[in-house]
Design an enzyme around this catalytic site. Structure first.
Site, mmCIF file in Angstrom:
data_model
loop_
_atom_site.group_PDB
_atom_site.id
_atom_site.type_symbol
_atom_site.label_atom_id
_atom_site.label_comp_id
_atom_site.label_asym_id
_atom_site.label_seq_id
_atom_site.Cartn_x
_atom_site.Cartn_y
_atom_site.Cartn_z
ATOM 1 N N HIS A 27 44.370 27.794 45.343
ATOM 2 C CA HIS A 27 43.671 26.741 44.582
ATOM 3 C C HIS A 27 44.619 25.564 44.349
ATOM 4 O O HIS A 27 44.675 24.983 43.266
ATOM 5 C CB HIS A 27 43.127 27.295 43.259
ATOM 6 C CG HIS A 27 42.107 28.369 43.456
ATOM 7 N ND1 HIS A 27 40.760 28.116 43.550
ATOM 8 C CD2 HIS A 27 42.237 29.707 43.641
ATOM 9 C CE1 HIS A 27 40.108 29.243 43.757
ATOM 10 N NE2 HIS A 27 40.984 30.235 43.822
ATOM 11 N N TYR A 297 49.671 35.068 38.338
ATOM 12 C CA TYR A 297 49.605 33.645 37.985
ATOM 13 C C TYR A 297 50.951 33.186 37.423
ATOM 14 O O TYR A 297 51.395 32.074 37.694
ATOM 15 C CB TYR A 297 48.466 33.381 36.981
ATOM 16 C CG TYR A 297 47.078 33.523 37.599
ATOM 17 C CD1 TYR A 297 46.868 34.345 38.705
ATOM 18 C CD2 TYR A 297 45.982 32.838 37.111
ATOM 19 C CE1 TYR A 297 45.626 34.493 39.289
ATOM 20 C CE2 TYR A 297 44.721 32.971 37.689
ATOM 21 C CZ TYR A 297 44.548 33.802 38.775
ATOM 22 O OH TYR A 297 43.323 33.931 39.356
HETATM 23 C C1 HEM Z 1 44.500 40.189 42.135
HETATM 24 C C2 HEM Z 1 43.652 39.214 42.480
HETATM 25 C C3 HEM Z 1 44.030 37.764 42.419
HETATM 26 C C4 HEM Z 1 45.234 37.173 42.669
HETATM 27 C C5 HEM Z 1 46.534 37.830 43.132
HETATM 28 C C6 HEM Z 1 45.075 35.760 42.425
HETATM 29 C C7 HEM Z 1 46.071 34.832 42.553
HETATM 30 C C8 HEM Z 1 46.008 33.533 42.074
HETATM 31 C C9 HEM Z 1 47.140 32.651 41.912
HETATM 32 C C10 HEM Z 1 48.582 33.005 42.262
HETATM 33 C C11 HEM Z 1 46.694 31.486 41.396
HETATM 34 C C12 HEM Z 1 47.499 30.241 41.031
HETATM 35 C C13 HEM Z 1 47.834 30.325 39.529
HETATM 36 C C14 HEM Z 1 48.630 29.162 38.998
HETATM 37 O O1 HEM Z 1 49.603 28.725 39.623
HETATM 38 O O2 HEM Z 1 48.290 28.668 37.890
HETATM 39 C C15 HEM Z 1 45.260 31.618 41.251
HETATM 40 C C16 HEM Z 1 44.414 30.650 40.778
HETATM 41 C C17 HEM Z 1 43.053 30.802 40.677
HETATM 42 N N1 HEM Z 1 42.329 31.949 40.849
HETATM 43 FE FE1 HEM Z 1 43.053 33.730 41.394
HETATM 44 N N2 HEM Z 1 43.780 35.517 42.016
HETATM 45 C C18 HEM Z 1 43.119 36.714 42.008
HETATM 46 C C19 HEM Z 1 41.804 36.920 41.645
HETATM 47 C C20 HEM Z 1 40.931 35.929 41.319
HETATM 48 C C21 HEM Z 1 39.553 36.129 40.971
HETATM 49 C C22 HEM Z 1 38.857 37.490 40.887
HETATM 50 C C23 HEM Z 1 39.026 34.898 40.692
HETATM 51 C C24 HEM Z 1 37.652 34.517 40.225
HETATM 52 C C25 HEM Z 1 36.864 35.334 39.561
HETATM 53 C C26 HEM Z 1 40.084 33.921 40.865
HETATM 54 C C27 HEM Z 1 39.954 32.566 40.685
HETATM 55 C C28 HEM Z 1 41.006 31.683 40.644
HETATM 56 C C29 HEM Z 1 40.857 30.264 40.330
HETATM 57 C C30 HEM Z 1 39.555 29.514 40.057
HETATM 58 C C31 HEM Z 1 42.146 29.729 40.343
HETATM 59 C C32 HEM Z 1 42.534 28.276 40.060
HETATM 60 C C33 HEM Z 1 42.794 28.103 38.570
HETATM 61 C C34 HEM Z 1 43.262 26.683 38.256
HETATM 62 O O3 HEM Z 1 42.514 25.732 38.576
HETATM 63 O O4 HEM Z 1 44.343 26.543 37.676
HETATM 64 N N3 HEM Z 1 41.212 34.580 41.236
HETATM 65 N N4 HEM Z 1 44.867 32.876 41.677
#
Ligand code: HEM
Length: 307
Positions: A27, A297
């Site tokens: 993202h 995160y």
């Molecule tokens: C174990 C499973 C998951 C991993 C390893 C993962 C990993 C990540 C990471 C590393 C980030 C960046 C965080 C940051 O730097 O602030 C992120 C952002 C995000 N993730 Fe996940 N994620 C997972 C599951 C999910 C799920 C299930 C959803 C939705 C239901 C999701 C939705 C998002 C969204 C929308 C963002 C962007 C948030 C923002 O705008 O700051 N992720 N994810």
């Protein structure tokens, strides 16, 4: 020091998209907006959480493309994200972090690691090895619905024309301590707005940001926050399993997005959306994917802020 699993979850993401200082591991490309949330009476009956009490609550919303490449053209096929931060009394916040997919790829972080390994593009061709992906799916049929949704999802005309899903269930605790479990859906007031893949590919690389900016200059864009309530037997901790569509849906409130926001993520300000950051009135489940997210995160934050 982050735990090893969290490090590995982000390592495998970085191996796919590269590591881009200053940007989220996934993202990476997004647009931040400001808005206001106003809860319904049904929300305050369901949960005693402060943002459901009824008065207007200040919010930030970040829309994003799922990819970890910060320059990815918006027309590229991808899942989209919508993260909402509610500013609560007393300086606290709570977040909803949702995707355009109705289900997630795996039930556990270990399976996610294996899936991401299996679909990692071959450096020679730039494409995933179909045989490896096929072998993973044969062993993990629960992954098929999310893959199907990701492949078949139409391209958006607007970030404000997509329905987003929390995927995980949360427990809503009422004033009398009774608990109902539900999943959030953020439904655009004007309905879903899609275009064909060909139209998306022909759009300018930042068309989603440009469209949102132009739309907000004309007036607010609104979403309805809904909770789809679980019935007995619906899995509460399995993000790969959709619940039947006939489940009761409660309207929780209206989120009005008013403008692009430039008051956060400037200079040293770090903005993190974490779905496990919940106030009194909301409780977490044992969903292993949900519980793995804050660790991953934090690793992403540590890597994106290092100089
Ligand atoms: C174990 C499973 C998951 C991993 C390893 C993962 C990993 C990540 C990471 C590393 C980030 C960046 C965080 C940051 O730097 O602030 C992120 C952002 C995000 N993730 Fe996940 N994620 C997972 C599951 C999910 C799920 C299930 C959803 C939705 C239901 C999701 C939705 C998002 C969204 C929308 C963002 C962007 C948030 C923002 O705008 O700051 N992720 N994810």
């Amino acid at each position: 020091m982050a735990d090893e699993l969290s490090q590995r979850l982000v390592d495998v993401i970085n191996a796919t998209y590269g590591s881009h200082t200053g940007h989220r591991a996934v993202h990476a490309k997004g647009v931040l907006c400001s808005g206001t949330f106003t809860a319904t009476g049904s929300a305050s009956a369901l949960s005693r959480a402060p943002h459901f009490a009824g008065g207007p609550v200040r919010a930030h919303v970040r829309f994003s493309n799922g990819s970890g490449v910060p320059t990815i053209p918006d027309g590229t096929r991808d899942a989209r994200g919508m993260a909402v931060k509610f500013y609560l009394p007393g300086g606290k916040t709570t977040d909803i972090v949702a995707l355009s997919l109705p289900v997630f790829f795996t039930r556990t972080p270990e399976d996610l690691l294996a899936f991401n390994e299996a679909r990692r593009p071959d450096p020679a061709t730039g494409q995933p090895d179909i045989e490896k992906v096929g072998a993973f799916l044969a062993e993990h049929p629960e992954t098929v619905p999310a893959v199907t949704a990701a492949i078949s999802h139409p391209a958006p005309a607007s970030y404000a024309g997509i329905t987003y899903h929390s995927i995980h269930a949360f427990g809503f605790v009422a004033a009398d301590d009774s608990v109902r479990y539900g999943r959030y859906h953020l439904v655009p007031e004007g309905g879903d707005e899609t275009i064909t893949e060909e139209e998306a590919a022909a759009k300018p690389p930042d068309y989603l940001r440009e469209e949102l900016d132009a739309r907000l200059q004309r007036g607010p864009a609104a979403f309805h926050l809904e909770a789809q309530l679980a019935a007995d037997g619906d899995p509460l901790d399995d993000p790969t399993a959709e619940w039947p569509p006939e489940r009761e849906v409660v309207g929780l409130g209206r989120l009005e997005i008013t403008a692009l926001a430039f008051d956060r993520e400037q200079g040293d300000d770090i903005l993190v959306f974490d779905p496990t950051r919940v106030p009194d009135g909301i409780i977490l489940t044992d969903d292993k994917i949900l519980l793995a997210r804050p660790g991953a995160y934090s690793v992403s934050v540590a890597r994106r802020t290092r100089s």
